[in-house]
Design a protein around this motif. Structure first.
Motif, PDB file in Angstrom:
ATOM      1  N   SER A   1      -7.835   6.607  -5.278  1.00 21.33           N
ATOM      2  CA  SER A   1      -6.388   6.519  -5.414  1.00 21.33           C
ATOM      3  C   SER A   1      -6.048   6.447  -6.894  1.00 21.33           C
ATOM      4  O   SER A   1      -6.938   6.304  -7.724  1.00 21.33           O
ATOM      5  CB  SER A   1      -5.881   5.267  -4.704  1.00 21.33           C
ATOM      6  OG  SER A   1      -6.282   4.121  -5.418  1.00 21.33           O
TER       7      SER A   1
ATOM      8  N   LEU B   1      -3.284   4.472  -1.157  1.00 17.50           N
ATOM      9  CA  LEU B   1      -2.229   3.462  -1.092  1.00 17.50           C
ATOM     10  C   LEU B   1      -2.650   2.224  -1.878  1.00 17.50           C
ATOM     11  O   LEU B   1      -3.830   2.015  -2.126  1.00 17.50           O
ATOM     12  CB  LEU B   1      -1.976   3.086   0.376  1.00 17.50           C
ATOM     13  CG  LEU B   1      -1.532   4.248   1.275  1.00 17.50           C
ATOM     14  CD1 LEU B   1      -1.562   3.830   2.736  1.00 17.50           C
ATOM     15  CD2 LEU B   1      -0.151   4.719   0.888  1.00 17.50           C
TER      16      LEU B   1
ATOM     17  N   PHE C   1      -1.371  -2.854   0.548  1.00 19.58           N
ATOM     18  CA  PHE C   1      -0.374  -2.147   1.340  1.00 19.58           C
ATOM     19  C   PHE C   1      -0.294  -2.697   2.763  1.00 19.58           C
ATOM     20  O   PHE C   1      -1.311  -2.927   3.413  1.00 19.58           O
ATOM     21  CB  PHE C   1      -0.730  -0.650   1.379  1.00 19.58           C
ATOM     22  CG  PHE C   1       0.062   0.152   2.377  1.00 19.58           C
ATOM     23  CD1 PHE C   1       1.368   0.509   2.124  1.00 19.58           C
ATOM     24  CD2 PHE C   1      -0.504   0.521   3.581  1.00 19.58           C
ATOM     25  CE1 PHE C   1       2.102   1.245   3.044  1.00 19.58           C
ATOM     26  CE2 PHE C   1       0.205   1.260   4.509  1.00 19.58           C
ATOM     27  CZ  PHE C   1       1.516   1.619   4.232  1.00 19.58           C
TER      28      PHE C   1
ATOM     29  N   LYS D   1       5.066   1.143   5.653  1.00 18.05           N
ATOM     30  CA  LYS D   1       6.095   1.905   4.948  1.00 18.05           C
ATOM     31  C   LYS D   1       7.453   1.662   5.593  1.00 18.05           C
ATOM     32  O   LYS D   1       7.546   1.470   6.797  1.00 18.05           O
ATOM     33  CB  LYS D   1       5.813   3.406   5.009  1.00 18.05           C
ATOM     34  CG  LYS D   1       4.603   3.852   4.233  1.00 18.05           C
ATOM     35  CD  LYS D   1       4.446   5.363   4.341  1.00 18.05           C
ATOM     36  CE  LYS D   1       3.185   5.842   3.651  1.00 18.05           C
ATOM     37  NZ  LYS D   1       3.079   7.308   3.681  1.00 18.05           N
TER      38      LYS D   1
ATOM     39  N   LEU E   1       6.531   1.578  -0.084  1.00 18.27           N
ATOM     40  CA  LEU E   1       5.271   1.005   0.371  1.00 18.27           C
ATOM     41  C   LEU E   1       5.400  -0.511   0.265  1.00 18.27           C
ATOM     42  O   LEU E   1       5.493  -1.056  -0.836  1.00 18.27           O
ATOM     43  CB  LEU E   1       4.114   1.494  -0.501  1.00 18.27           C
ATOM     44  CG  LEU E   1       3.997   3.010  -0.654  1.00 18.27           C
ATOM     45  CD1 LEU E   1       2.923   3.354  -1.682  1.00 18.27           C
ATOM     46  CD2 LEU E   1       3.703   3.668   0.677  1.00 18.27           C
TER      47      LEU E   1
ATOM     48  N   LYS F   1       8.125   2.131  -4.668  1.00 19.92           N
ATOM     49  CA  LYS F   1       8.595   3.430  -4.176  1.00 19.92           C
ATOM     50  C   LYS F   1       7.395   4.367  -4.072  1.00 19.92           C
ATOM     51  O   LYS F   1       6.604   4.475  -5.011  1.00 19.92           O
ATOM     52  CB  LYS F   1       9.656   4.007  -5.115  1.00 19.92           C
ATOM     53  CG  LYS F   1      10.987   3.282  -5.023  1.00 19.92           C
ATOM     54  CD  LYS F   1      11.953   3.640  -6.110  1.00 19.92           C
ATOM     55  CE  LYS F   1      12.539   4.996  -6.035  1.00 19.92           C
ATOM     56  NZ  LYS F   1      13.632   5.205  -7.012  1.00 19.92           N
ATOM     57  N   GLU F   2       7.260   5.026  -2.922  1.00 19.38           N
ATOM     58  CA  GLU F   2       6.111   5.900  -2.699  1.00 19.38           C
ATOM     59  C   GLU F   2       6.041   7.002  -3.752  1.00 19.38           C
ATOM     60  O   GLU F   2       4.964   7.314  -4.260  1.00 19.38           O
ATOM     61  CB  GLU F   2       6.175   6.509  -1.297  1.00 19.38           C
ATOM     62  CG  GLU F   2       4.965   7.353  -0.953  1.00 19.38           C
ATOM     63  CD  GLU F   2       5.003   7.880   0.465  1.00 19.38           C
ATOM     64  OE1 GLU F   2       3.977   7.772   1.155  1.00 19.38           O
ATOM     65  OE2 GLU F   2       6.058   8.411   0.880  1.00 19.38           O
ATOM     66  N   SER F   3       7.179   7.572  -4.118  1.00 17.40           N
ATOM     67  CA  SER F   3       7.187   8.641  -5.125  1.00 17.40           C
ATOM     68  C   SER F   3       6.666   8.138  -6.472  1.00 17.40           C
ATOM     69  O   SER F   3       5.945   8.846  -7.170  1.00 17.40           O
ATOM     70  CB  SER F   3       8.587   9.226  -5.275  1.00 17.40           C
ATOM     71  OG  SER F   3       9.505   8.219  -5.662  1.00 17.40           O
TER      72      SER F   3
ATOM     73  N   TRP G   1       4.543   5.567  -6.834  1.00 24.71           N
ATOM     74  CA  TRP G   1       3.118   5.290  -6.655  1.00 24.71           C
ATOM     75  C   TRP G   1       2.297   6.567  -6.800  1.00 24.71           C
ATOM     76  O   TRP G   1       1.251   6.579  -7.431  1.00 24.71           O
ATOM     77  CB  TRP G   1       2.862   4.647  -5.295  1.00 24.71           C
ATOM     78  CG  TRP G   1       1.407   4.472  -5.008  1.00 24.71           C
ATOM     79  CD1 TRP G   1       0.638   5.253  -4.202  1.00 24.71           C
ATOM     80  CD2 TRP G   1       0.531   3.497  -5.570  1.00 24.71           C
ATOM     81  NE1 TRP G   1      -0.659   4.811  -4.219  1.00 24.71           N
ATOM     82  CE2 TRP G   1      -0.758   3.738  -5.047  1.00 24.71           C
ATOM     83  CE3 TRP G   1       0.712   2.445  -6.462  1.00 24.71           C
ATOM     84  CZ2 TRP G   1      -1.858   2.959  -5.391  1.00 24.71           C
ATOM     85  CZ3 TRP G   1      -0.395   1.665  -6.800  1.00 24.71           C
ATOM     86  CH2 TRP G   1      -1.657   1.922  -6.276  1.00 24.71           C
ATOM     87  N   LEU G   2       2.797   7.659  -6.212  1.00 22.59           N
ATOM     88  CA  LEU G   2       2.051   8.918  -6.254  1.00 22.59           C
ATOM     89  C   LEU G   2       1.947   9.489  -7.665  1.00 22.59           C
ATOM     90  O   LEU G   2       0.978  10.166  -7.994  1.00 22.59           O
ATOM     91  CB  LEU G   2       2.682   9.939  -5.313  1.00 22.59           C
ATOM     92  CG  LEU G   2       2.589   9.589  -3.818  1.00 22.59           C
ATOM     93  CD1 LEU G   2       3.381  10.585  -2.984  1.00 22.59           C
ATOM     94  CD2 LEU G   2       1.149   9.510  -3.357  1.00 22.59           C
TER      95      LEU G   2
END
Length: 129
Positions: free
Chosen positions: A46, A54, A58, A61, A85, A104-106, A108-109
């Motif tokens: 990751s 994740l 975690f 979601k 997340l 925010k997932e965006s 994190w990515l």
């Protein structure tokens, strides 16, 4: 010595649903004397260097149903439709007051462990399965 190949599995939209994120064993390499070398596990990495895509802590979601304007630096700025997340909330007082902690997932990515973690109201969200 030949370089062993690594099998890369395609991404799944069902992350966390089963054990597909477990260790993957690389093919056996052969040393110069013809003896098979011991296989070493290859892990999915990751942005944090962890084993899954994740955060390590975690939980689940949620999707935001309403915009939320952060009033303090320890809060997340959210727009309707953002996926967050959720991770454990450090303060029982915040949790009892209806606040969740997440990333925010965006973010994190793209940022990994550098993504901002903050509080947001639970009643502004809907849990995703």
């Amino acid at each position: 010595m030949p370089i062993p190949s690594v099998v890369i599995e395609p991404a799944s939209s069902n992350e966390g649903d089963d054990d597909r994120d477990a260790d993957i064993i690389s093919p056996t390499a052969t040393s110069n004397n013809g003896v098979a070398a011991e296989s070493q596990p290859v892990r999915h990495m990751s942005p944090s260097g962890g084993v899954s895509g994740l955060p390590d802590d975690f939980l689940y979601k949620v999707e935001t149903m309403h915009d939320f304007e952060a009033a303090n630096s320890d809060e997340l700025e959210l727009n309707r439709g953002d996926v967050v997340l959720v991770v454990p909330t450090a303060s029982v007082k915040d949790q009892d007051a209806g606040w969740l902690t997440g990333i925010k997932e965006s973010d994190w990515l793209t940022l990994g462990v550098g993504a901002h973690k903050g509080l947001f109201p639970d009643n502004f969200t809907q849990r995703l399965e």
